[in-house]
Design an enzyme around this catalytic site. Sequence first.
Site, short mmCIF file in Angstrom:
data_model
loop_
_atom_site.label_atom_id
_atom_site.label_comp_id
_atom_site.label_asym_id
_atom_site.label_seq_id
_atom_site.Cartn_x
_atom_site.Cartn_y
_atom_site.Cartn_z
N ASN A 12 30.22 40.22 41.42
CA ASN A 12 31.07 41.17 40.67
C ASN A 12 30.33 41.87 39.53
O ASN A 12 30.89 42.77 38.91
CB ASN A 12 32.34 40.48 40.11
CG ASN A 12 33.20 39.93 41.23
OD1 ASN A 12 33.55 40.68 42.15
ND2 ASN A 12 33.53 38.66 41.19
N TYR A 24 33.45 42.88 29.55
CA TYR A 24 32.07 42.96 30.04
C TYR A 24 31.31 44.22 29.60
O TYR A 24 30.13 44.36 29.93
CB TYR A 24 32.06 42.83 31.57
CG TYR A 24 32.60 41.49 32.04
CD1 TYR A 24 31.94 40.31 31.71
CD2 TYR A 24 33.77 41.41 32.78
CE1 TYR A 24 32.44 39.08 32.11
CE2 TYR A 24 34.27 40.17 33.20
CZ TYR A 24 33.60 39.02 32.86
OH TYR A 24 34.08 37.80 33.26
N ALA A 78 30.58 34.03 38.45
CA ALA A 78 31.55 32.97 38.80
C ALA A 78 30.89 31.74 39.41
O ALA A 78 31.40 30.62 39.28
CB ALA A 78 32.60 33.53 39.75
N HIS A 81 30.18 28.29 37.54
CA HIS A 81 31.15 27.20 37.37
C HIS A 81 31.33 26.35 38.63
O HIS A 81 32.04 25.36 38.60
CB HIS A 81 32.50 27.80 36.94
CG HIS A 81 32.35 28.87 35.90
ND1 HIS A 81 31.83 28.62 34.65
CD2 HIS A 81 32.58 30.22 35.93
CE1 HIS A 81 31.78 29.76 33.95
NE2 HIS A 81 32.23 30.74 34.72
N ASP A 88 20.70 23.41 42.53
CA ASP A 88 19.64 22.71 43.27
C ASP A 88 18.44 23.62 43.53
O ASP A 88 17.29 23.18 43.48
CB ASP A 88 20.18 22.14 44.58
CG ASP A 88 21.06 20.92 44.37
OD1 ASP A 88 21.07 20.38 43.25
OD2 ASP A 88 21.75 20.51 45.32
N GLU A 99 19.80 31.05 31.13
CA GLU A 99 21.15 31.34 31.66
C GLU A 99 21.81 32.32 30.71
O GLU A 99 21.79 32.12 29.50
CB GLU A 99 21.95 30.03 31.69
CG GLU A 99 23.40 30.23 32.08
CD GLU A 99 24.21 28.93 31.99
OE1 GLU A 99 23.65 27.87 31.64
OE2 GLU A 99 25.42 28.99 32.26
N HIS A 101 25.26 34.93 29.88
CA HIS A 101 26.63 35.40 30.14
C HIS A 101 26.95 36.49 29.14
O HIS A 101 26.67 36.35 27.95
CB HIS A 101 27.64 34.25 30.00
CG HIS A 101 27.34 33.13 30.93
ND1 HIS A 101 27.62 33.22 32.28
CD2 HIS A 101 26.74 31.94 30.75
CE1 HIS A 101 27.21 32.10 32.87
NE2 HIS A 101 26.67 31.32 31.96
N SER A 103 29.98 37.43 28.31
CA SER A 103 31.08 36.94 27.48
C SER A 103 30.76 35.53 26.99
O SER A 103 29.89 34.85 27.54
CB SER A 103 32.38 36.94 28.29
OG SER A 103 32.28 36.03 29.38
N ARG A 108 36.84 31.26 26.51
CA ARG A 108 37.72 31.78 27.55
C ARG A 108 38.47 30.64 28.26
O ARG A 108 38.63 29.57 27.70
CB ARG A 108 36.89 32.65 28.52
CG ARG A 108 36.22 33.83 27.79
CD ARG A 108 35.46 34.71 28.73
NE ARG A 108 36.36 35.34 29.70
CZ ARG A 108 35.93 35.94 30.82
NH1 ARG A 108 34.63 36.01 31.08
NH2 ARG A 108 36.80 36.46 31.66
N ARG A 112 36.04 28.10 32.74
CA ARG A 112 34.74 28.76 32.50
C ARG A 112 33.87 27.96 31.53
O ARG A 112 32.72 28.31 31.27
CB ARG A 112 34.95 30.16 31.92
CG ARG A 112 35.62 31.11 32.88
CD ARG A 112 35.65 32.53 32.33
NE ARG A 112 36.70 33.30 32.96
CZ ARG A 112 36.59 33.94 34.12
NH1 ARG A 112 35.45 33.94 34.77
NH2 ARG A 112 37.61 34.60 34.63
C1 DQA Z 1 30.17 35.80 33.28
C2 DQA Z 1 31.26 34.79 32.94
C3 DQA Z 1 31.82 34.15 34.19
O1 DQA Z 1 32.83 33.19 33.86
C4 DQA Z 1 32.44 35.21 35.08
O2 DQA Z 1 32.91 34.64 36.29
C5 DQA Z 1 31.52 36.34 35.35
C6 DQA Z 1 30.66 36.84 34.29
C7 DQA Z 1 29.69 36.57 32.04
O3 DQA Z 1 28.66 37.24 32.15
O4 DQA Z 1 30.32 36.54 30.99
O5 DQA Z 1 31.56 36.95 36.41
O6 DQA Z 1 29.05 35.12 33.82
#
Ligand code: DQA
Length: 145
Positions: A12, A24, A78, A81, A88, A99, A101, A103, A108, A112
Amino acid sequence: MVKKILVIHGPNLNMLRKREPEIYGSETLFEINKKLVQKGKKLGLAVETFQSNHEGEIVEKIHEAFGEVSGLIINPAAFTHTSIAIRDAILILNIPVIEIHLSNIYKREPFRHKSMISDIATGQIAGLGVDGYFFALDAVFKITS
Ligand code: DQA
């Protein structure tokens, strides 16, 4: 030899700007990727970007990175989670992994709050919007220098 850095965007994230912009942001993934490549050039890094909506494709892309890439920046979206498979695959690589994100996942919904990769990542950036990707690139540059 120019170091290669791989940036992976999960499901997405190809819909950025159209997708819940209040969460976003309004930048497209195309724009973000272009700026990441440009910033990489300035730092002397070859940045490759990849987006997929399919878990297996992300796993395979991580496999291809083995022995080829010096750092991984990943927003598993997504799959953060849920995906033991992506966790792995990352464990196979012996490189810095950031990593990211857009948001703040901890502010949230409770589902999440759990990341399958936070305990195996070198570091995590969450809640700083698109800037987080660029901070992640700075971090990878510093760690790999
Ligand atoms: C995300 C946060 C995730 O919970 C969500 O499913 C996303 C985007 C973020 O960039 O904030 O698709 O990874």
